[in-house]
Motif scaffolding. Sequence first.
Motif, PDB file in Angstrom:
ATOM      1  N   GLY A 138     -11.939 -20.757  59.607  1.00 48.26           N
ATOM      2  CA  GLY A 138     -11.513 -21.929  58.834  1.00 48.26           C
ATOM      3  C   GLY A 138     -12.444 -23.097  59.065  1.00 48.26           C
ATOM      4  O   GLY A 138     -12.775 -23.850  58.145  1.00 48.26           O
ATOM      5  N   LYS A 139     -12.854 -23.301  60.298  1.00 51.21           N
ATOM      6  CA  LYS A 139     -13.747 -24.413  60.618  1.00 51.21           C
ATOM      7  C   LYS A 139     -15.118 -24.185  59.990  1.00 51.21           C
ATOM      8  O   LYS A 139     -15.766 -25.126  59.538  1.00 51.21           O
ATOM      9  CB  LYS A 139     -13.880 -24.574  62.137  1.00 51.21           C
ATOM     10  CG  LYS A 139     -12.637 -25.152  62.763  1.00 51.21           C
ATOM     11  CD  LYS A 139     -12.840 -25.302  64.256  1.00 51.21           C
ATOM     12  CE  LYS A 139     -11.582 -25.797  64.920  1.00 51.21           C
ATOM     13  NZ  LYS A 139     -11.705 -25.894  66.354  1.00 51.21           N
ATOM     14  N   VAL A 140     -15.546 -22.916  59.999  1.00 55.64           N
ATOM     15  CA  VAL A 140     -16.851 -22.621  59.436  1.00 55.64           C
ATOM     16  C   VAL A 140     -16.819 -22.873  57.935  1.00 55.64           C
ATOM     17  O   VAL A 140     -17.768 -23.416  57.366  1.00 55.64           O
ATOM     18  CB  VAL A 140     -17.245 -21.156  59.744  1.00 55.64           C
ATOM     19  CG1 VAL A 140     -18.446 -20.717  58.916  1.00 55.64           C
ATOM     20  CG2 VAL A 140     -17.528 -20.992  61.208  1.00 55.64           C
ATOM     21  N   ASP A 149     -23.849 -26.238  66.446  1.00 57.43           N
ATOM     22  CA  ASP A 149     -22.402 -26.133  66.220  1.00 57.43           C
ATOM     23  C   ASP A 149     -21.938 -24.675  66.414  1.00 57.43           C
ATOM     24  O   ASP A 149     -20.851 -24.421  66.933  1.00 57.43           O
ATOM     25  CB  ASP A 149     -22.061 -26.595  64.800  1.00 57.43           C
ATOM     26  CG  ASP A 149     -22.211 -28.104  64.648  1.00 57.43           C
ATOM     27  OD1 ASP A 149     -22.114 -28.800  65.690  1.00 57.43           O
ATOM     28  OD2 ASP A 149     -22.398 -28.547  63.513  1.00 57.43           O
ATOM     29  N   HIS A 150     -22.793 -23.783  65.938  1.00 57.35           N
ATOM     30  CA  HIS A 150     -22.443 -22.371  66.075  1.00 57.35           C
ATOM     31  C   HIS A 150     -22.325 -21.991  67.561  1.00 57.35           C
ATOM     32  O   HIS A 150     -21.378 -21.309  67.978  1.00 57.35           O
ATOM     33  CB  HIS A 150     -23.506 -21.529  65.360  1.00 57.35           C
ATOM     34  CG  HIS A 150     -23.214 -20.057  65.357  1.00 57.35           C
ATOM     35  ND1 HIS A 150     -22.042 -19.538  64.874  1.00 57.35           N
ATOM     36  CD2 HIS A 150     -23.954 -18.984  65.768  1.00 57.35           C
ATOM     37  CE1 HIS A 150     -22.076 -18.239  64.996  1.00 57.35           C
ATOM     38  NE2 HIS A 150     -23.250 -17.878  65.542  1.00 57.35           N
ATOM     39  N   GLU A 151     -23.274 -22.414  68.393  1.00 57.79           N
ATOM     40  CA  GLU A 151     -23.244 -22.137  69.838  1.00 57.79           C
ATOM     41  C   GLU A 151     -22.031 -22.802  70.472  1.00 57.79           C
ATOM     42  O   GLU A 151     -21.367 -22.212  71.336  1.00 57.79           O
ATOM     43  CB  GLU A 151     -24.535 -22.638  70.507  1.00 57.79           C
ATOM     44  CG  GLU A 151     -25.714 -21.726  70.246  1.00 57.79           C
ATOM     45  CD  GLU A 151     -26.966 -22.236  70.942  1.00 57.79           C
ATOM     46  OE1 GLU A 151     -26.860 -23.009  71.925  1.00 57.79           O
ATOM     47  OE2 GLU A 151     -28.039 -21.844  70.512  1.00 57.79           O
ATOM     48  N   LYS A 152     -21.727 -24.008  70.030  1.00 54.26           N
ATOM     49  CA  LYS A 152     -20.585 -24.735  70.558  1.00 54.26           C
ATOM     50  C   LYS A 152     -19.287 -23.980  70.229  1.00 54.26           C
ATOM     51  O   LYS A 152     -18.398 -23.842  71.061  1.00 54.26           O
ATOM     52  CB  LYS A 152     -20.565 -26.149  69.966  1.00 54.26           C
ATOM     53  CG  LYS A 152     -19.523 -27.026  70.552  1.00 54.26           C
ATOM     54  CD  LYS A 152     -19.626 -28.412  69.941  1.00 54.26           C
ATOM     55  CE  LYS A 152     -18.494 -29.270  70.413  1.00 54.26           C
ATOM     56  NZ  LYS A 152     -18.435 -30.556  69.759  1.00 54.26           N
ATOM     57  N   LEU A 153     -19.166 -23.477  69.002  1.00 59.64           N
ATOM     58  CA  LEU A 153     -17.974 -22.715  68.609  1.00 59.64           C
ATOM     59  C   LEU A 153     -17.847 -21.426  69.426  1.00 59.64           C
ATOM     60  O   LEU A 153     -16.756 -21.034  69.846  1.00 59.64           O
ATOM     61  CB  LEU A 153     -18.027 -22.383  67.113  1.00 59.64           C
ATOM     62  CG  LEU A 153     -17.685 -23.525  66.169  1.00 59.64           C
ATOM     63  CD1 LEU A 153     -17.912 -23.094  64.732  1.00 59.64           C
ATOM     64  CD2 LEU A 153     -16.258 -23.980  66.364  1.00 59.64           C
ATOM     65  N   ILE A 154     -18.961 -20.767  69.649  1.00 60.45           N
ATOM     66  CA  ILE A 154     -18.937 -19.524  70.439  1.00 60.45           C
ATOM     67  C   ILE A 154     -18.505 -19.837  71.866  1.00 60.45           C
ATOM     68  O   ILE A 154     -17.665 -19.127  72.436  1.00 60.45           O
ATOM     69  CB  ILE A 154     -20.315 -18.825  70.401  1.00 60.45           C
ATOM     70  CG1 ILE A 154     -20.576 -18.268  68.999  1.00 60.45           C
ATOM     71  CG2 ILE A 154     -20.369 -17.703  71.433  1.00 60.45           C
ATOM     72  CD1 ILE A 154     -21.941 -17.666  68.812  1.00 60.45           C
ATOM     73  N   ASP A 155     -19.081 -20.905  72.437  1.00 65.38           N
ATOM     74  CA  ASP A 155     -18.680 -21.284  73.806  1.00 65.38           C
ATOM     75  C   ASP A 155     -17.198 -21.636  73.848  1.00 65.38           C
ATOM     76  O   ASP A 155     -16.477 -21.262  74.784  1.00 65.38           O
ATOM     77  CB  ASP A 155     -19.517 -22.477  74.297  1.00 65.38           C
ATOM     78  CG  ASP A 155     -20.956 -22.076  74.614  1.00 65.38           C
ATOM     79  OD1 ASP A 155     -21.176 -20.844  74.855  1.00 65.38           O
ATOM     80  OD2 ASP A 155     -21.841 -22.944  74.626  1.00 65.38           O
TER      81      ASP A 155
END
Length: 165
Positions: A138-140, A149-155
């Motif tokens: 949903g955020k994506v 942002d992608h790395e932050k979401l994965i973390d």
Amino acid sequence: MQDLVTIVPWTFIAQICNLFIQLYLIKRFLLKPINAVLEKRKEMATAEIKEAEKAKEEARAIKEEYEQNMAEAKEKANTLIANAQKSASLQSEEMIQEANKQAAAIKAKAESDIAQEKKKAVNELKGEIGGMAMEIAGKVIEREISEKDHEKLIDEFISNVGEAS
């Protein structure tokens, strides 16, 4: 003095006859009853000896019977003890087997409970991961993400998964 030393034949014969008569009378009236009494005493003594021997034989027979009874009683006691030991051994083996069966049943139940809890935990985790994946998706979709942002979401996702488990 010569009259005193001479032997008168008729007096001598009378004295000898008198002696034989006295011997006959003594034998007839004195020795026979005495011999009869002595014979009775001898018979009584013989009878008492025979009775004593008979009593001794009876005592010996009673003693043998007693010893035989004691041997039989010992044998019965040994048999009873052996049977009791066998019974106790069988009973203890049965108790051990029953305890082992109960332990195995408890272990199997515990293992099945653990497996069930594990499946439940995995299912809950899958549900949480699915929910988090939906949130991330949903955020994506809401915004376009950059590499940071992608790395932050994965973390974020990894830290949420770590907290959930």
